[in-house]
Scaffold this motif. Sequence first.
Motif, PDB file in Angstrom:
ATOM      1  N   MET A   1       0.844  -1.183   0.000  1.00  0.00           N
ATOM      2  CA  MET A   1       0.000   0.000   0.000  1.00  0.00           C
ATOM      3  C   MET A   1       0.887   1.244   0.000  1.00  0.00           C
ATOM      4  SD  MET A   1      -2.873   1.056   2.744  1.00  0.00           S
ATOM      5  CE  MET A   1      -4.371   1.562   2.000  1.00  0.00           C
ATOM      6  N   ALA A   2       0.584   2.179  -0.870  1.00  0.00           N
ATOM      7  CA  ALA A   2       1.378   3.399  -0.985  1.00  0.00           C
ATOM      8  C   ALA A   2       1.318   4.206   0.314  1.00  0.00           C
ATOM      9  CB  ALA A   2       0.870   4.245  -2.143  1.00  0.00           C
ATOM     10  N   HIS A   3       2.328   4.991   0.513  1.00  0.00           N
ATOM     11  CA  HIS A   3       2.404   5.829   1.717  1.00  0.00           C
ATOM     12  C   HIS A   3       1.338   6.925   1.747  1.00  0.00           C
ATOM     13  CE1 HIS A   3       5.976   3.809   2.928  1.00  0.00           C
ATOM     14  NE2 HIS A   3       6.759   4.341   2.008  1.00  0.00           N
ATOM     15  N   ILE A   4       0.812   7.271   0.569  1.00  0.00           N
ATOM     16  CA  ILE A   4      -0.259   8.261   0.487  1.00  0.00           C
ATOM     17  C   ILE A   4      -1.439   7.628  -0.252  1.00  0.00           C
ATOM     18  CG2 ILE A   4       1.304  10.243   0.584  1.00  0.00           C
ATOM     19  CD1 ILE A   4       1.010  10.485  -2.477  1.00  0.00           C
ATOM     20  N   LYS A   5      -2.615   8.210  -0.100  1.00  0.00           N
ATOM     21  CA  LYS A   5      -3.813   7.675  -0.759  1.00  0.00           C
ATOM     22  C   LYS A   5      -3.824   8.135  -2.217  1.00  0.00           C
ATOM     23  CE  LYS A   5      -8.640   7.149  -0.353  1.00  0.00           C
ATOM     24  NZ  LYS A   5      -9.896   7.285  -0.032  1.00  0.00           N
ATOM     25  N   LEU A   6      -3.639   7.186  -3.132  1.00  0.00           N
ATOM     26  CA  LEU A   6      -3.549   7.514  -4.558  1.00  0.00           C
ATOM     27  C   LEU A   6      -4.894   7.471  -5.275  1.00  0.00           C
ATOM     28  CD1 LEU A   6      -0.304   5.557  -5.513  1.00  0.00           C
ATOM     29  CD2 LEU A   6      -0.542   7.983  -4.936  1.00  0.00           C
ATOM     30  N   ASP A   7      -5.897   6.864  -4.690  1.00  0.00           N
ATOM     31  CA  ASP A   7      -7.217   6.736  -5.304  1.00  0.00           C
ATOM     32  C   ASP A   7      -7.176   5.997  -6.639  1.00  0.00           C
ATOM     33  OD1 ASP A   7      -8.579   8.030  -3.211  1.00  0.00           O
ATOM     34  OD2 ASP A   7      -8.090  10.006  -4.061  1.00  0.00           O
ATOM     35  N   ASN A   8      -6.225   5.067  -6.780  1.00  0.00           N
ATOM     36  CA  ASN A   8      -6.176   4.192  -7.947  1.00  0.00           C
ATOM     37  C   ASN A   8      -5.406   2.939  -7.546  1.00  0.00           C
ATOM     38  OD1 ASN A   8      -3.240   4.261  -8.927  1.00  0.00           O
ATOM     39  ND2 ASN A   8      -3.710   6.461  -8.873  1.00  0.00           N
ATOM     40  N   ASP A   9      -5.498   1.923  -8.363  1.00  0.00           N
ATOM     41  CA  ASP A   9      -4.784   0.681  -8.046  1.00  0.00           C
ATOM     42  C   ASP A   9      -3.698   0.363  -9.076  1.00  0.00           C
ATOM     43  OD1 ASP A   9      -6.379  -0.017 -10.169  1.00  0.00           O
ATOM     44  OD2 ASP A   9      -7.222  -1.804  -9.222  1.00  0.00           O
ATOM     45  N   LEU A  10      -3.206   1.389  -9.749  1.00  0.00           N
ATOM     46  CA  LEU A  10      -2.159   1.201 -10.750  1.00  0.00           C
ATOM     47  C   LEU A  10      -0.808   0.997 -10.068  1.00  0.00           C
ATOM     48  CD1 LEU A  10      -3.293   3.999 -13.210  1.00  0.00           C
ATOM     49  CD2 LEU A  10      -3.554   1.535 -13.514  1.00  0.00           C
ATOM     50  N   PRO A  11       0.037   0.129 -10.618  1.00  0.00           N
ATOM     51  CA  PRO A  11       1.328  -0.139  -9.988  1.00  0.00           C
ATOM     52  C   PRO A  11       2.381   0.933 -10.290  1.00  0.00           C
ATOM     53  CG  PRO A  11       1.110  -1.462 -11.958  1.00  0.00           C
ATOM     54  CD  PRO A  11      -0.201  -0.734 -11.773  1.00  0.00           C
ATOM     55  N   GLY A  12       3.381   0.974  -9.426  1.00  0.00           N
ATOM     56  CA  GLY A  12       4.578   1.787  -9.646  1.00  0.00           C
ATOM     57  C   GLY A  12       4.303   3.226 -10.034  1.00  0.00           C
ATOM     58  N   ILE A  13       5.082   3.713 -10.958  1.00  0.00           N
ATOM     59  CA  ILE A  13       5.002   5.109 -11.369  1.00  0.00           C
ATOM     60  C   ILE A  13       3.673   5.429 -12.045  1.00  0.00           C
ATOM     61  CG2 ILE A  13       6.033   4.932 -13.676  1.00  0.00           C
ATOM     62  CD1 ILE A  13       7.787   7.427 -12.806  1.00  0.00           C
ATOM     63  N   ARG A  14       3.022   4.407 -12.610  1.00  0.00           N
ATOM     64  CA  ARG A  14       1.731   4.644 -13.256  1.00  0.00           C
ATOM     65  C   ARG A  14       0.698   5.155 -12.245  1.00  0.00           C
ATOM     66  NH1 ARG A  14      -0.200  -0.318 -15.294  1.00  0.00           N
ATOM     67  NH2 ARG A  14      -1.733   0.849 -16.480  1.00  0.00           N
ATOM     68  N   GLY A  15       0.696   4.576 -11.052  1.00  0.00           N
ATOM     69  CA  GLY A  15      -0.227   5.031 -10.014  1.00  0.00           C
ATOM     70  C   GLY A  15       0.064   6.455  -9.577  1.00  0.00           C
ATOM     71  N   LEU A  16       1.348   6.789  -9.486  1.00  0.00           N
ATOM     72  CA  LEU A  16       1.732   8.150  -9.095  1.00  0.00           C
ATOM     73  C   LEU A  16       1.356   9.157 -10.170  1.00  0.00           C
ATOM     74  CD1 LEU A  16       5.238   7.326  -7.600  1.00  0.00           C
ATOM     75  CD2 LEU A  16       3.081   7.698  -6.365  1.00  0.00           C
ATOM     76  N   MET A  17       1.521   8.783 -11.416  1.00  0.00           N
ATOM     77  CA  MET A  17       1.183   9.699 -12.514  1.00  0.00           C
ATOM     78  C   MET A  17      -0.322   9.899 -12.628  1.00  0.00           C
ATOM     79  SD  MET A  17       3.947   8.789 -15.410  1.00  0.00           S
ATOM     80  CE  MET A  17       5.659   9.283 -15.227  1.00  0.00           C
ATOM     81  N   ALA A  18      -1.091   8.851 -12.359  1.00  0.00           N
ATOM     82  CA  ALA A  18      -2.548   9.009 -12.367  1.00  0.00           C
ATOM     83  C   ALA A  18      -2.985   9.905 -11.207  1.00  0.00           C
ATOM     84  CB  ALA A  18      -3.229   7.645 -12.276  1.00  0.00           C
ATOM     85  N   TYR A  19      -2.295   9.819 -10.097  1.00  0.00           N
ATOM     86  CA  TYR A  19      -2.583  10.652  -8.932  1.00  0.00           C
ATOM     87  C   TYR A  19      -2.259  12.128  -9.205  1.00  0.00           C
ATOM     88  CZ  TYR A  19      -2.070  12.591  -4.221  1.00  0.00           C
ATOM     89  OH  TYR A  19      -2.166  13.372  -3.093  1.00  0.00           O
TER      90      TYR A  19
END
Length: 182
Positions: A1-19
């Motif tokens: 689980m990411a350290h922050i709430k990303l509101d998506n379930d995409l892995p790695g950098i993809r989840g961060l970019m969607a956030y």
Amino acid sequence: MAHIKLDNDLPGIRGLMAYRPVMAEPLNALAEVLLRDDNNTLTRGERELIGAYVSYLNDCFFCQNVHGALAGHYLKCDIDEIEQIKQDFQSAEISPKMKALLSIAGSVQKGGKQVTADQIETAKGAGATDIEIHDTVLIAASFCMFNRYVDGLGTWAPQDKQFYVERAPRRAEEGYQSSVYR
């Protein structure tokens, strides 16, 4: 689980970019130029291999497997061969030029001032151009940033390496600009 709430379930950098889509565009543009631009004497596979190697040194599971799978796709070798290169490139069946460039990339991963004049001369002696040395340093430095972004926010990564291998042809075809949602 990411350290922050990303509101998506995409892995790695993809989840961060969607956030943070505002970050996705410039980061993907950088990846496009560094890894996919065809106005370069290093192949796409060689550049992906540099990124995978630095990610391996940084222990970034997601990035080393994404870019390792892409390197394998472009270089027409399997993930086990890429693993062997990452673990001991000096014994690998790659060109002396790539060995010299990976040595430089490994020094950049430790710190920019770790690159030595001897490493540069060895690379030039093996046929590396100034632009190839420049791009190797920039790829290595950029991957240190990408790896720290991915791991610093505790993103998740699929543990099955076949996941990355299966995605590589599509990523190779579509590039990084479209990578967030696909």
